[in-house]
Write a protein that holds these residues in place. Structure first.
Motif, PDB file in Angstrom:
ATOM      1  N   GLU A  73      -7.175   7.451   8.140  1.00 36.07           N
ATOM      2  CA  GLU A  73      -6.323   6.333   7.837  1.00 36.07           C
ATOM      3  C   GLU A  73      -4.614   6.966   7.990  1.00 36.07           C
ATOM      4  O   GLU A  73      -3.863   6.088   8.534  1.00 36.07           O
ATOM      5  N   ALA A  76      -3.904   6.694  11.624  1.00 36.19           N
ATOM      6  CA  ALA A  76      -3.504   5.353  11.807  1.00 36.19           C
ATOM      7  C   ALA A  76      -2.379   4.857  11.389  1.00 36.19           C
ATOM      8  O   ALA A  76      -1.446   4.220  12.319  1.00 36.19           O
ATOM      9  N   ARG A  77      -1.972   5.403  10.380  1.00 35.58           N
ATOM     10  CA  ARG A  77      -0.656   4.804   9.836  1.00 35.58           C
ATOM     11  C   ARG A  77       0.614   5.624  10.328  1.00 35.58           C
ATOM     12  O   ARG A  77       1.761   5.213  10.640  1.00 35.58           O
ATOM     13  N   PHE A  98      -9.215  -7.625   7.568  1.00 32.85           N
ATOM     14  CA  PHE A  98      -8.887  -6.329   7.520  1.00 32.85           C
ATOM     15  C   PHE A  98      -7.764  -5.956   8.039  1.00 32.85           C
ATOM     16  O   PHE A  98      -6.635  -4.901   7.816  1.00 32.85           O
ATOM     17  N   THR A 101      -4.590  -6.347   5.780  1.00 29.89           N
ATOM     18  CA  THR A 101      -4.300  -5.056   5.152  1.00 29.89           C
ATOM     19  C   THR A 101      -4.033  -3.814   5.766  1.00 29.89           C
ATOM     20  O   THR A 101      -3.101  -3.130   5.320  1.00 29.89           O
ATOM     21  N   ALA A 102      -4.585  -3.703   6.851  1.00 31.04           N
ATOM     22  CA  ALA A 102      -4.231  -2.517   7.915  1.00 31.04           C
ATOM     23  C   ALA A 102      -2.608  -2.444   8.252  1.00 31.04           C
ATOM     24  O   ALA A 102      -2.066  -1.431   8.049  1.00 31.04           O
ATOM     25  N   GLU A 105      -0.590  -1.634   4.940  1.00 29.00           N
ATOM     26  CA  GLU A 105      -0.824  -0.384   4.887  1.00 29.00           C
ATOM     27  C   GLU A 105       0.175   0.519   5.662  1.00 29.00           C
ATOM     28  O   GLU A 105       0.714   1.395   5.248  1.00 29.00           O
ATOM     29  N   ILE A 106       0.145   0.044   7.148  1.00 26.43           N
ATOM     30  CA  ILE A 106       1.051   0.944   7.900  1.00 26.43           C
ATOM     31  C   ILE A 106       2.394   0.754   7.847  1.00 26.43           C
ATOM     32  O   ILE A 106       3.109   1.720   7.809  1.00 26.43           O
TER      33      ILE A 106
ATOM     34  N   LEU B 371     -12.922   0.980   9.437  1.00 26.90           N
ATOM     35  CA  LEU B 371     -11.655   0.346   8.862  1.00 26.90           C
ATOM     36  C   LEU B 371     -10.563   1.533   8.355  1.00 26.90           C
ATOM     37  O   LEU B 371      -9.420   1.215   8.633  1.00 26.90           O
ATOM     38  N   ARG B 372     -10.952   2.823   8.188  1.00 28.40           N
ATOM     39  CA  ARG B 372     -10.129   4.040   8.165  1.00 28.40           C
ATOM     40  C   ARG B 372      -9.366   4.113   9.146  1.00 28.40           C
ATOM     41  O   ARG B 372      -8.031   4.335   9.079  1.00 28.40           O
ATOM     42  N   SER B 373      -9.957   3.951  10.630  1.00 31.71           N
ATOM     43  CA  SER B 373      -9.215   4.174  11.891  1.00 31.71           C
ATOM     44  C   SER B 373      -7.942   3.140  12.115  1.00 31.71           C
ATOM     45  O   SER B 373      -7.315   3.234  12.947  1.00 31.71           O
ATOM     46  N   ARG B 374      -8.340   1.949  11.231  1.00 30.58           N
ATOM     47  CA  ARG B 374      -7.161   0.812  11.483  1.00 30.58           C
ATOM     48  C   ARG B 374      -6.125   1.049  10.313  1.00 30.58           C
ATOM     49  O   ARG B 374      -5.366   0.274  10.236  1.00 30.58           O
ATOM     50  N   GLY B 375      -6.342   2.029   9.473  1.00 28.51           N
ATOM     51  CA  GLY B 375      -5.215   2.356   8.433  1.00 28.51           C
ATOM     52  C   GLY B 375      -5.618   2.012   7.130  1.00 28.51           C
ATOM     53  O   GLY B 375      -4.791   2.428   6.190  1.00 28.51           O
ATOM     54  N   LEU B 376      -6.875   1.897   6.783  1.00 28.10           N
ATOM     55  CA  LEU B 376      -7.159   1.273   5.253  1.00 28.10           C
ATOM     56  C   LEU B 376      -7.913   2.670   4.612  1.00 28.10           C
ATOM     57  O   LEU B 376      -8.478   3.198   5.441  1.00 28.10           O
ATOM     58  N   MET B 384     -13.826  -3.421   0.484  1.00 28.79           N
ATOM     59  CA  MET B 384     -13.815  -4.455   1.462  1.00 28.79           C
ATOM     60  C   MET B 384     -15.416  -4.754   1.865  1.00 28.79           C
ATOM     61  O   MET B 384     -15.919  -5.752   1.840  1.00 28.79           O
TER      62      MET B 384
END
Lengths: 251, 420
Positions: A73, A76-77, A98, A101-102, A105-106, B371-376, B384
């Motif tokens: 994560e 990604a951020r 999602f 949310t993503a 978060e970023i 989902l983590r790879s998208r920033g969560l 979720m």
């Protein structure tokens, strides 16, 4: 932007990456080609932070950070995006749900304010046009009942929404017909800026007819055995990989 | 049968207390109960769920007359009709006083069960013995369409000692009537409470009945529900139960599909992060041609939560063209959480479609990584995914007021679950 030095990675007892060296600068498109089992997808997975792989030696520096120290994560951020080779289905979770949310978060990570619902919808409308994805798909469960092409377009749609600095496309062309391929490639090209970079992992040359790379690297047996410009891809298409392997064996 | 001496003492104490408040109307039930015992784990039907009570505790039988509690937040049930069971007895003064058109509500004066119990058990007899003191009978007229859901709110006010309460509800839904009920179970946990409840639901021809139940326990509460349903031709019955919190919950749901072209749908969602024990025993009897039953029970457990799903389907020889489906899906988030799933199919007809299945596992790694790879972060991703898992049940609660109520409780429980 990205500097990979002597990267070794294993899954279980098996070493798959055996000393990768690669430098990617902003604005560049790199293609990583190679036969099946050469380690292409492993490289993409290691860069995205998949925990099944163990990095045994080497380093990956991304914008002056040790990328390997970051969780998926955090990567990604910081702007790393992986388009999955096999986008999974998640029943009950919609793309919109999602992604909202993503994105926030970023943004939070970058010290920006959360995107309000109106701006989010506006951006969604704009980007879904770009990859020609039906908006109704985005409010359905992620990839559930999507065609192969829709799944891949959804990956590129997410990429467009998240605006990554470094995008890694893992065999995004596999299983696509020529129309879908053109749409996906078009999306990638439109998103290209002087500030971001793309790594295209592919088995076939045909995607490179649409996404023109600045550099082409041949990965074989866990190492990059040859690098060149887009002409190298054409040569590989014509002659296959054997001559590169033979060349490498001589060195 | 060898019984636990503590439970034997409890039985004698309850019998004596019932006798002192009810006299002759209870005689038959008390005589039966006297011959029976509380189940122990040697009883096949109670193998994974041992009924027990708090040690060195005297349980006082309560049949109403409780103090009106300040904690009944009627606004939580906005958009619904409200019927209140206080200390196990229907309490008119706390219920919606407005006249419900199409509906007759009255206390049970003399109990006549109109459904037959499959299992003669002590809980059933004990409950029957006080039905004339605490029970409620609801009659829905033919063709009546009751738009607002009828909430039956069960609460306890007795704080002087542990309490034993026995609510009973009988519902008859006339031909072509449509009605939705929602039982809400709550105990504040000031004292241990055992709730020994019986619901009898008779669904006439072409009627549509939805029955929801929201069970919220605490560490000293036990809830035993025996829900018996009979459905007539072309009737549709849906039962949905959400079980949360802590404590002991046993739901016996028995449905007899008596006539043709009738459907029964059963759903369950259990979420527990501590010592929750939820046991769903379902028994569906197809007794006529062209009938359908569908069961989906889900659970998400962490901590030391335990789930039992025992689903029995009996298809009589005459019940050709039966469709009967059953599924139990469970996610265990901790090593101490447990689920026992047991399907039992007894099929005597030859032209039927029946299926059953059970899955027990952890959350899949792949969607978490995606989902983590998208920033969560990991916790958000997991939350979720468990919400998505639960949403399949929650979306069956279509009424807006009830949906909001169930959703709020499920989300609150989910937060406790993931934060652990």
């Amino acid at each position: 932007m990205l500097k990979i030095e002597n990267l070794h990675a294993s899954i279980g007892e098996k070493e798959i990456l055996k000393g990768i060296n690669l430098t990617v600068n902003p604005g560049e498109v790199h293609a990583i080609m190679g036969p099946n089992g050469s380690g292409k997808s492993t490289l993409a997975s290691v860069l995205a932070g998949r925990e099944d792989y163990e990095v045994t030696s080497g380093s990956v520096t991304y914008r002056d950070m040790d990328l390997l120290e970051l969780s998926p994560e955090e990567r990604a951020r910081e702007g790393v995006f992986l388009a999955f080779q096999y986008p999974i289905e998640i029943p009950g979770v919609t793309t919109i749900n999602f992604l909202k949310t993503a994105i926030n978060e970023i943004r939070k990570h970058r010290g920006e304010e959360a995107l309000d619902a109106v701006s989010f919808l506006k951006r969604m409308k704009e980007k879904s046009k770009l990859v020609e994805i039906d908006q109704s798909l985005l409010s359905r469960s992620l990839n559930e009942g999507f065609s192969g092409g829709e799944k891949k377009r959804n990956e590129i749609f997410q990429m467009a929404m998240l605006e990554p600095r470094l995008a890694i496309l893992d065999e995004t062309d596999s299983g696509l017909d020529i129309d879908a391929l053109r749409i996906v490639a078009n999306g990638v090209n439109l998103l290209k800026t002087p500030n971001n970079a793309t790594i295209v992992v592919t088995h076939y040359q045909r995607l490179l007819d649409y996404i023109v790379p600045d550099f082409v690297h041949v990965l074989w047996n866990g190492k990059i055995i040859k690098s060149g410009t887009k002409e190298l891809a054409l040569e590989l298409e014509e002659k296959g990989y054997d001559w590169v392997k033979a060349e490498a064996a001589l060195v | 049968m060898k019984t636990n001496p503590q439970l034997e003492d409890l039985k004698l104490s309850l019998l004596a207390q019932i006798q002192s408040v009810s006299k002759e109307k209870s005689t038959i039930f008390l005589e039966e109960a006297d011959q029976l015992h509380f189940p122990n784990s040697k009883n096949e039907e109670w193998k994974y769920s041992s009924f027990s009570v708090s040690k060195d505790t005297n349980y006082t039988l309560r049949t109403g007359q409780g103090k009106a509690m300040a904690s009944i937040h009627a606004e939580a049930f906005e958009g619904c009709h409200l019927l209140v069971f206080l200390d196990g007895a229907f309490t008119e003064s706390l219920s919606s006083t407005e006249v419900l058109k199409g509906l007759t509500i009255k206390k049970i004066n003399h109990l006549e069960t109109f459904t037959s119990a499959y299992e003669n058990n002590i809980f059933n007899q004990l409950n029957g013995s006080t039905a004339h003191l605490s029970g409620l009978s609801i009659q829905v007229n033919e063709k009546a369409i009751i738009e607002k859901p009828i909430v039956i709110f069960h609460c306890n006010s007795y704080t002087e000692s542990a309490a034993w309460v026995q609510p009973r509800i009988q519902v008859q839904v006339g031909e072509r009537a449509e009605v939705t009920f929602a039982e809400i179970w709550q105990s504040d946990g000031a004292q241990p409470v055992v709730t020994n409840a019986v619901q009898e639901i008779d669904v006439k021809k072409s009627a549509i009945v939805k029955w929801f139940s929201l069970e919220k326990g605490n560490k000293d509460s036990s809830l035993i529900n025996q829900t018996r349903v009979e459905t007539a031709e072309k009737a549709v019955f849906q039962h949905l139960v959400v079980s949360l919190g802590e404590g002991f919950i046993r739901n016996n749901l028995e449905i007899k599909i008596n006539s043709t072209e009738a459907d029964a749908h059963m759903y369950g969602l259990s979420i527990g992060s501590a010592k929750l024990h939820v046991d769903h025993h379902t028994f569906i009897n197809h007794k006529a041609v062209n009938t359908t039953s569908n069961q989906l029970y889900k659970s998400i457990f962490s901590g030391k939560a335990t789930g039992v799903f025992n689903g029995k389907i009996l298809v009589d020889q005459v019940a050709q063209k039966t469709n009967a489906y059953q599924s139990s899906k469970n996610i265990l988030l901790s090593t101490d959480a447990k689920v026992y799933a047991k399907p039992q199919l007894e099929i005597f007809a030859d032209d039927v479609k029946c299926s059953h299945g059970a899955t027990i596992g952890q959350l899949d790694e792949e969607p978490i990584f995606y989902l983590r790879s998208r920033g969560l972060d990991e916790a958000t991703a997991k939350q979720m995914l468990v919400q998505a898992f639960a949403s399949e049940i929650l979306m069956k609660v279509e009424n807006k007021s009830l949906h909001a109520l169930f959703e709020a409780e499920i989300m609150a429980e989910m937060e406790r679950l993931v934060s652990k």
